[in-house]
Design a protein around this motif. Sequence first.
Motif, mmCIF file in Angstrom:
data_model
loop_
_atom_site.group_PDB
_atom_site.id
_atom_site.type_symbol
_atom_site.label_atom_id
_atom_site.label_comp_id
_atom_site.label_asym_id
_atom_site.label_seq_id
_atom_site.Cartn_x
_atom_site.Cartn_y
_atom_site.Cartn_z
ATOM 1 N N LEU A 169 1.369 34.008 126.842
ATOM 2 C CA LEU A 169 2.649 33.505 127.328
ATOM 3 C C LEU A 169 2.410 32.305 128.238
ATOM 4 O O LEU A 169 1.432 32.275 128.975
ATOM 5 N N VAL A 170 3.318 31.350 128.198
ATOM 6 C CA VAL A 170 3.195 30.153 129.026
ATOM 7 C C VAL A 170 4.132 30.265 130.226
ATOM 8 O O VAL A 170 5.331 30.551 130.071
ATOM 9 N N PHE A 171 3.584 30.046 131.407
ATOM 10 C CA PHE A 171 4.355 30.127 132.654
ATOM 11 C C PHE A 171 4.159 28.845 133.464
ATOM 12 O O PHE A 171 3.144 28.151 133.318
ATOM 13 N N TYR A 172 5.115 28.599 134.345
ATOM 14 C CA TYR A 172 4.950 27.549 135.342
ATOM 15 C C TYR A 172 4.335 28.175 136.602
ATOM 16 O O TYR A 172 4.382 29.394 136.794
ATOM 17 N N LYS A 173 3.774 27.317 137.434
ATOM 18 C CA LYS A 173 3.044 27.802 138.613
ATOM 19 C C LYS A 173 3.916 28.688 139.487
ATOM 20 O O LYS A 173 3.467 29.747 139.965
ATOM 21 N N LYS A 193 -5.108 26.539 132.362
ATOM 22 C CA LYS A 193 -4.241 25.453 132.793
ATOM 23 C C LYS A 193 -3.990 24.502 131.628
ATOM 24 O O LYS A 193 -4.918 23.970 131.023
ATOM 25 N N LEU A 194 -2.714 24.293 131.299
ATOM 26 C CA LEU A 194 -2.349 23.409 130.196
ATOM 27 C C LEU A 194 -2.067 21.996 130.678
ATOM 28 O O LEU A 194 -2.466 21.018 130.060
ATOM 29 N N SER A 195 -1.338 21.899 131.758
ATOM 30 C CA SER A 195 -0.993 20.610 132.350
ATOM 31 C C SER A 195 -0.596 20.876 133.792
ATOM 32 O O SER A 195 -0.678 22.011 134.261
ATOM 33 N N SER A 196 -0.174 19.836 134.452
ATOM 34 C CA SER A 196 0.222 20.003 135.846
ATOM 35 C C SER A 196 1.386 20.971 135.965
ATOM 36 O O SER A 196 2.492 20.694 135.513
ATOM 37 N N GLY A 197 1.112 22.130 136.526
ATOM 38 C CA GLY A 197 2.176 23.109 136.749
ATOM 39 C C GLY A 197 2.400 24.081 135.621
ATOM 40 O O GLY A 197 3.199 25.015 135.754
ATOM 41 N N ARG A 198 1.722 23.932 134.455
ATOM 42 C CA ARG A 198 1.915 24.828 133.315
ATOM 43 C C ARG A 198 0.618 25.554 132.996
ATOM 44 O O ARG A 198 -0.450 24.951 132.946
ATOM 45 N N PHE A 199 0.744 26.874 132.742
ATOM 46 C CA PHE A 199 -0.427 27.697 132.498
ATOM 47 C C PHE A 199 -0.175 28.656 131.335
ATOM 48 O O PHE A 199 0.928 29.178 131.188
ATOM 49 N N CYS A 200 -1.199 28.869 130.526
ATOM 50 C CA CYS A 200 -1.126 29.834 129.433
ATOM 51 C C CYS A 200 -1.855 31.101 129.871
ATOM 52 O O CYS A 200 -3.050 31.062 130.171
ATOM 53 N N VAL A 201 -1.130 32.212 129.907
ATOM 54 C CA VAL A 201 -1.690 33.486 130.334
ATOM 55 C C VAL A 201 -2.076 34.286 129.099
ATOM 56 O O VAL A 201 -1.238 34.599 128.251
#
Length: 216
Positions: A35-39, A19-27
């Motif tokens: 890769l960075v995705f949103y929830k 989890k990077l920030s609210s709603g953003r995640f690094c897979v």
Amino acid sequence: MHLQKSKFGKMMKITIIEKLSSGRFCVHFDERFPLVFYKGELLNYGIEEGAQITSAQYDTWVAEVILPRAKKRAMHLLERKDFTEAMLRRKLGTDGYPSEVIEEVVAYLYGYHYLDDHRFARHYLLVYGIRCSRRRIEKDLREKGIAEDVIAAVFEESNEEDEDLPTEEEKIMKILIQKDFSWDRADEKEKARIYRHLAGKGYTSGDILKCMRKRT
């Protein structure tokens, strides 16, 4: 244990979803670049920690999500200010985009002339050429990733377009006049301050002192 291969390409594992920030995640993957995705995207593509996917799935996510986002990000950056290719590459890399995505974005921008190092250098020279030395401008452009041949070409074009460009001494004198500098009136502290100001713009000591002494 070796990963299996399928007709869709080599298998890989999703090792961590950070989890990077609210709603953003690094897979993170065990075989490819993170890769960075949103929830919502994680849910839409069923991306879960520990799952195994094919290289074809990874490439689909890059093509459908990451690349369009990178192009949009690059366009947003260019709307705010000009970037050189090197500056834009560094920024997109810092934002977490894979190198192959950055390559495609740069090619796309060049294709539509949104990115142009030659144009950037010409504009920089136009803005700063009056008050900064050639040496300082060349240094600044190199630091921004502009190639030596582009820098040389821009200065050559500028000289061909305007043979009446001010000399280094004329540029210095203009600054001294604007600051109402007088060698006779100024004390040592003021002289040192003016000298540092001009030296910071890349002018040589000889030109600076010669011009300062002329302003009696």
